[in-house]
Design an enzyme around this catalytic site. Structure first.
Site, mmCIF file in Angstrom:
data_model
loop_
_atom_site.group_PDB
_atom_site.id
_atom_site.type_symbol
_atom_site.label_atom_id
_atom_site.label_comp_id
_atom_site.label_asym_id
_atom_site.label_seq_id
_atom_site.Cartn_x
_atom_site.Cartn_y
_atom_site.Cartn_z
ATOM 1 C CG ASP A 37 -13.425 7.095 7.288
ATOM 2 O OD1 ASP A 37 -14.129 6.065 7.220
ATOM 3 O OD2 ASP A 37 -12.172 7.061 7.236
ATOM 4 N NE ARG A 44 -4.045 -1.857 2.145
ATOM 5 C CZ ARG A 44 -4.979 -1.958 3.072
ATOM 6 N NH1 ARG A 44 -5.021 -1.078 4.046
ATOM 7 N NH2 ARG A 44 -5.873 -2.915 3.033
HETATM 8 C C1 LIG Z 1 -13.909 -1.296 6.629
HETATM 9 S S1 LIG Z 1 -14.417 0.401 6.629
HETATM 10 C C2 LIG Z 1 -16.055 0.256 7.280
HETATM 11 C C3 LIG Z 1 -17.049 1.094 6.512
HETATM 12 C C4 LIG Z 1 -18.483 0.940 6.950
HETATM 13 N N1 LIG Z 1 -18.670 1.325 8.334
HETATM 14 C C5 LIG Z 1 -18.981 -0.455 6.718
HETATM 15 O O1 LIG Z 1 -19.148 -1.202 7.694
HETATM 16 O O2 LIG Z 1 -19.201 -0.837 5.572
HETATM 17 C C6 LIG Z 1 -13.481 1.047 8.002
HETATM 18 C C7 LIG Z 1 -13.341 2.557 7.992
HETATM 19 O O3 LIG Z 1 -12.816 2.990 9.250
HETATM 20 C C8 LIG Z 1 -11.973 4.094 9.031
HETATM 21 N N2 LIG Z 1 -11.054 4.247 10.177
HETATM 22 C C9 LIG Z 1 -9.996 3.491 10.496
HETATM 23 N N3 LIG Z 1 -9.367 3.965 11.582
HETATM 24 C C10 LIG Z 1 -10.053 5.072 11.967
HETATM 25 C C11 LIG Z 1 -9.897 6.014 13.013
HETATM 26 N N4 LIG Z 1 -8.884 5.948 13.893
HETATM 27 N N5 LIG Z 1 -10.789 7.026 13.098
HETATM 28 C C12 LIG Z 1 -11.821 7.129 12.213
HETATM 29 N N6 LIG Z 1 -12.007 6.271 11.196
HETATM 30 C C13 LIG Z 1 -11.133 5.250 11.068
HETATM 31 C C14 LIG Z 1 -11.275 3.769 7.728
HETATM 32 O O4 LIG Z 1 -10.747 4.925 7.092
HETATM 33 C C15 LIG Z 1 -12.376 3.068 6.923
HETATM 34 O O5 LIG Z 1 -13.005 3.942 6.035
#
Ligand SMILES: C[S@@+](CC[C@H](N)C(=O)[O-])C[C@H]1O[C@@H](n2cnc3c(N)ncnc32)[C@H](O)[C@@H]1O
Length: 273
Positions: A143, A34
């Protein structure tokens, strides 16, 4: 040449410090895969050279780019369907009743990625609870990753994305063509305010919240981080508010002040009375 252990542990440490995302040594291949595009983009030959620059602590936004590249943004419309079934059959009808005098609702989606999840809730509201149009519905979606939030705000999805989870009837009703892609209609876009927010930083969302979606993000964190985030959500939830987590996530053994509510196959968590 691959990254040496010292470089790998620097990168794991940086990502953990900035986002709480845990990268296990068995996932080290992800760092290389990545971060190579990030390195190339910034004019470096390889990830090793990128690490050298990061360590020199030059503040040029590179650290943020590295953290963003290490987030997993996988999502779909109406993912796992059950939370949406529960919203439609139980949660919104109950809240419409209990909030009928003050006519306000506060919803937060805490890991919104490219927007499919909050837009699914938005379409569900439009479809099944049109009376909410005259309420004050505050719907914030956050996010950590600015790139996905930009896409969410734009609301443009490829056919491969609209094919995943979105019923054809909703595609026809709530999307318009944008070249080969589909754009979610402005009235649905306007329902949701997308903001950058780090779950381990200062939170700009305020309570009391009626519905919290925090799905498929706790899986990336360690136990102390999960405990801290769930505790902060507890403090923000209305006494009859509900928290929705991902299918592989739970509050069990992490935050005792929640109890599990199950309706058919749908599961949510509410503050214990
Ligand atoms: C796998 S996606 C889940 C998306 C959606 N909630 C779903 O279940 O389909 C995880 C998301 O969490 C965000 N994320 C990861 N670490 C984070 C943090 N410390 N604070 C806020 N968002 C975070 C990532 O950028 C990503 O977009």
């Amino acid at each position: 040449m691959g990254l040496v252990e010292q470089e790998l542990s620097y990168l794991r440490g940086l990502v953990y410090r900035e986002s709480a995302i845990v990268i296990e040594p068995r996932q080290d291949y992800l760092l290389e895969a990545r971060l190579l595009p990030v390195a190339k983009d910034a004019g470096f030959a390889d990830v090793s050279a990128l690490v050298g620059q990061l360590r020199a602590r030059v503040t040029n936004g590179l650290h943020t780019k590295v953290v963003e590249a290490m987030t997993t943004n996988e999502t779909t419309f109406f993912r796992d369907i059950h939370p949406f079934t529960m919203l439609k059959q139980e949660v919104f009808p109950r809240l419409l009743q209990s909030r009928k005098l003050r006519r306000t609702l506060d919803i937060w989606c805490g890991a919104a990625s490219t927007g499919q999840e909050p837009y699914s809730v938005g379409m569900l509201v439009k479809e099944s609870f049109p009376e909410l149009a005259s309420w004050r519905v505050k719907f914030v979606a956050t996010d950590i990753c600015t790139a996905v939030l930009e896409r969410a705000r734009e609301g443009i999805y490829k056919q491969s994305e609209t094919n995943r989870g979105l019923p054809a009837s909703l595609l026809v009703k709530y999307f318009e063509r944008s070249g080969a892609d589909f754009r979610i209609r402005e009235d649905v876009r306007k329902m949701i305010e997308f903001r950058q927010m780090n779950l381990i930083g200062t939170w700009s969302v305020t309570g009391p919240l009626d519905i919290v979606f925090l799905r498929n993000v706790l899986i990336y964190f360690d136990v102390p981080t999960k405990k801290s985030i769930l505790g902060r959500i507890y403090d923000l939830l209305a006494p009859d508010g509900l928290l929705f987590l991902g299918g592989a996530e739970t509050t069990l053994n992490l935050e005792d002040r929640f109890e599990r509510v199950q309706v058919d196959k749908s599961v949510a968590y509410r503050p214990k009375k």
